[in-house]
Design a protein around this motif. Sequence first.
Motif, PDB file in Angstrom:
ATOM      1  N   PHE A 245     -35.371  27.580   3.045  1.00 24.29           N
ATOM      2  CA  PHE A 245     -35.248  27.371   1.350  1.00 24.29           C
ATOM      3  C   PHE A 245     -33.997  28.128   0.932  1.00 24.29           C
ATOM      4  CE2 PHE A 245     -37.825  31.021   2.102  1.00 24.29           C
ATOM      5  CZ  PHE A 245     -37.369  31.804   0.785  1.00 24.29           C
ATOM      6  N   THR A 246     -33.502  27.704  -0.173  1.00 25.05           N
ATOM      7  CA  THR A 246     -32.451  28.663  -0.844  1.00 25.05           C
ATOM      8  C   THR A 246     -33.052  28.693  -2.329  1.00 25.05           C
ATOM      9  OG1 THR A 246     -31.215  26.441  -1.496  1.00 25.05           O
ATOM     10  CG2 THR A 246     -30.652  27.487   0.587  1.00 25.05           C
ATOM     11  N   VAL A 247     -32.484  29.708  -2.968  1.00 27.01           N
ATOM     12  CA  VAL A 247     -32.605  30.177  -4.181  1.00 27.01           C
ATOM     13  C   VAL A 247     -31.350  30.343  -5.040  1.00 27.01           C
ATOM     14  CG1 VAL A 247     -33.843  31.581  -5.770  1.00 27.01           C
ATOM     15  CG2 VAL A 247     -34.762  31.061  -3.744  1.00 27.01           C
ATOM     16  N   ASP A 248     -31.282  29.633  -6.284  1.00 25.41           N
ATOM     17  CA  ASP A 248     -30.211  29.521  -7.057  1.00 25.41           C
ATOM     18  C   ASP A 248     -30.557  29.941  -8.432  1.00 25.41           C
ATOM     19  OD1 ASP A 248     -31.178  27.081  -6.976  1.00 25.41           O
ATOM     20  OD2 ASP A 248     -28.936  26.182  -7.451  1.00 25.41           O
ATOM     21  N   ALA A 249     -29.725  30.397  -9.169  1.00 26.22           N
ATOM     22  CA  ALA A 249     -29.828  30.645 -10.520  1.00 26.22           C
ATOM     23  C   ALA A 249     -28.487  30.639 -11.393  1.00 26.22           C
ATOM     24  CB  ALA A 249     -30.423  32.359 -10.677  1.00 26.22           C
ATOM     25  N   LYS A 250     -28.521  30.610 -12.671  1.00 26.74           N
ATOM     26  CA  LYS A 250     -27.273  30.482 -13.542  1.00 26.74           C
ATOM     27  C   LYS A 250     -27.415  31.075 -14.885  1.00 26.74           C
ATOM     28  CE  LYS A 250     -28.191  26.887 -16.646  1.00 26.74           C
ATOM     29  NZ  LYS A 250     -27.556  26.572 -17.927  1.00 26.74           N
ATOM     30  N   ILE A 251     -26.483  31.415 -15.525  1.00 25.10           N
ATOM     31  CA  ILE A 251     -26.474  31.673 -16.788  1.00 25.10           C
ATOM     32  C   ILE A 251     -25.221  31.003 -17.389  1.00 25.10           C
ATOM     33  CG2 ILE A 251     -25.817  33.742 -18.558  1.00 25.10           C
ATOM     34  CD1 ILE A 251     -26.831  35.647 -16.649  1.00 25.10           C
ATOM     35  N   GLY A 252     -25.369  30.260 -18.452  1.00 25.95           N
ATOM     36  CA  GLY A 252     -24.509  29.391 -19.160  1.00 25.95           C
ATOM     37  C   GLY A 252     -24.196  29.814 -20.547  1.00 25.95           C
ATOM     38  N   TYR A 253     -22.959  29.157 -21.197  1.00 28.36           N
ATOM     39  CA  TYR A 253     -22.716  29.318 -22.292  1.00 28.36           C
ATOM     40  C   TYR A 253     -22.123  28.204 -22.905  1.00 28.36           C
ATOM     41  CZ  TYR A 253     -20.937  30.719 -26.954  1.00 28.36           C
ATOM     42  OH  TYR A 253     -20.599  30.906 -28.368  1.00 28.36           O
ATOM     43  N   ASP A 254     -22.392  27.327 -23.827  1.00 29.01           N
ATOM     44  CA  ASP A 254     -21.738  26.150 -24.273  1.00 29.01           C
ATOM     45  C   ASP A 254     -21.356  26.355 -25.653  1.00 29.01           C
ATOM     46  OD1 ASP A 254     -22.242  24.410 -22.138  1.00 29.01           O
ATOM     47  OD2 ASP A 254     -24.376  24.466 -22.544  1.00 29.01           O
ATOM     48  N   ALA A 255     -20.043  26.300 -26.041  1.00 28.06           N
ATOM     49  CA  ALA A 255     -19.428  26.315 -27.418  1.00 28.06           C
ATOM     50  C   ALA A 255     -19.205  25.037 -27.804  1.00 28.06           C
ATOM     51  CB  ALA A 255     -18.383  27.217 -27.231  1.00 28.06           C
ATOM     52  N   GLU A 256     -18.601  24.538 -28.827  1.00 30.06           N
ATOM     53  CA  GLU A 256     -18.262  23.334 -29.364  1.00 30.06           C
ATOM     54  C   GLU A 256     -17.179  22.802 -28.350  1.00 30.06           C
ATOM     55  OE1 GLU A 256     -16.482  21.223 -33.426  1.00 30.06           O
ATOM     56  OE2 GLU A 256     -17.293  23.312 -33.331  1.00 30.06           O
ATOM     57  N   ASN A 257     -16.146  23.545 -27.903  1.00 30.17           N
ATOM     58  CA  ASN A 257     -14.947  22.870 -27.118  1.00 30.17           C
ATOM     59  C   ASN A 257     -14.931  23.468 -25.577  1.00 30.17           C
ATOM     60  OD1 ASN A 257     -13.756  21.503 -29.565  1.00 30.17           O
ATOM     61  ND2 ASN A 257     -12.860  23.707 -30.276  1.00 30.17           N
ATOM     62  N   TYR A 258     -15.810  24.213 -25.219  1.00 31.18           N
ATOM     63  CA  TYR A 258     -15.756  24.805 -23.931  1.00 31.18           C
ATOM     64  C   TYR A 258     -17.352  25.175 -23.289  1.00 31.18           C
ATOM     65  CZ  TYR A 258     -15.810  29.518 -25.551  1.00 31.18           C
ATOM     66  OH  TYR A 258     -16.111  30.531 -26.213  1.00 31.18           O
TER      67      TYR A 258
END
Length: 265
Positions: A245-258
């Motif tokens: 098994f593999t475990v993954d995680a993420k942190i994201g940020y969405d702005a209007e243009n990027y």
Amino acid sequence: PYVDPDPASPTFFSFFDFENEYVTKGLYAQLQTTIYDRVHLLGGLRWANVEVEYLEKALLVPQTFAVDDTKVLPRAGVVVDLVEGLSVYASYSEGMRWAGFNQALEVKPEFSEQREAGIKFNFGNKLAGTMAVFDIDRTNIPVINQGFVASLTDQHAEGFETDLVYQPNENWQILASFGYTDAEIASGAAAGKALVEVPKHSGRLWVNYNFDPDVLKGWSVGAGIYAASSQFVDTFNLYKTDGYFTVDAKIGYDAENYSVTLSAK
């Protein structure tokens, strides 16, 4: 110590020295229509041509293998809306493609037939998904028997797949999938053996959280796990890997243009 091979050595010879040219042509027509607002039909035909010229110069006498195959490939499907948000479907298709370079005793294109049926649903735009059973036949698939030489085989796969997406509100999204695949070689010296690198069981679970705009506007976090059962790594099923098994995680940020995402596995 390792030394570069010397072409002047009496034991020097080339395993491969080849030039390949592949040309694929196709012409297709497709019709899609709806009857009584509930029955959706699709039908199509594809005229397909595969032309291959494979020059193997490593043989004692250089030899050219040529293939020029043409076939008409049908495709058909139907979707029936039972009630709002719930449909059943079935499909059938045939395919042809070049199987890629191989040192096989024969050189032929790969042919396939696929049959699939299942249900699709979307309840209140909160729970959506697909559940399907499938059956696939493939012919002229090169399989390594010993050394570097392959032979052409028939292969068969059948199984079950499901994909679910649950979004109870604007913050949470949960994705889950599971697949069961029974795939084997159907002809040749390894008939009845499982296909290499195909786990019988595999699945994934992913959870994503979008923060409220008045708290952390644009930010989201997510984590998930993918798991697969053991799988064979050789044609005659002498060796296999353990399940993993593999475990993954993420942190994201969405702005209007990027948008920016940092992922870890």
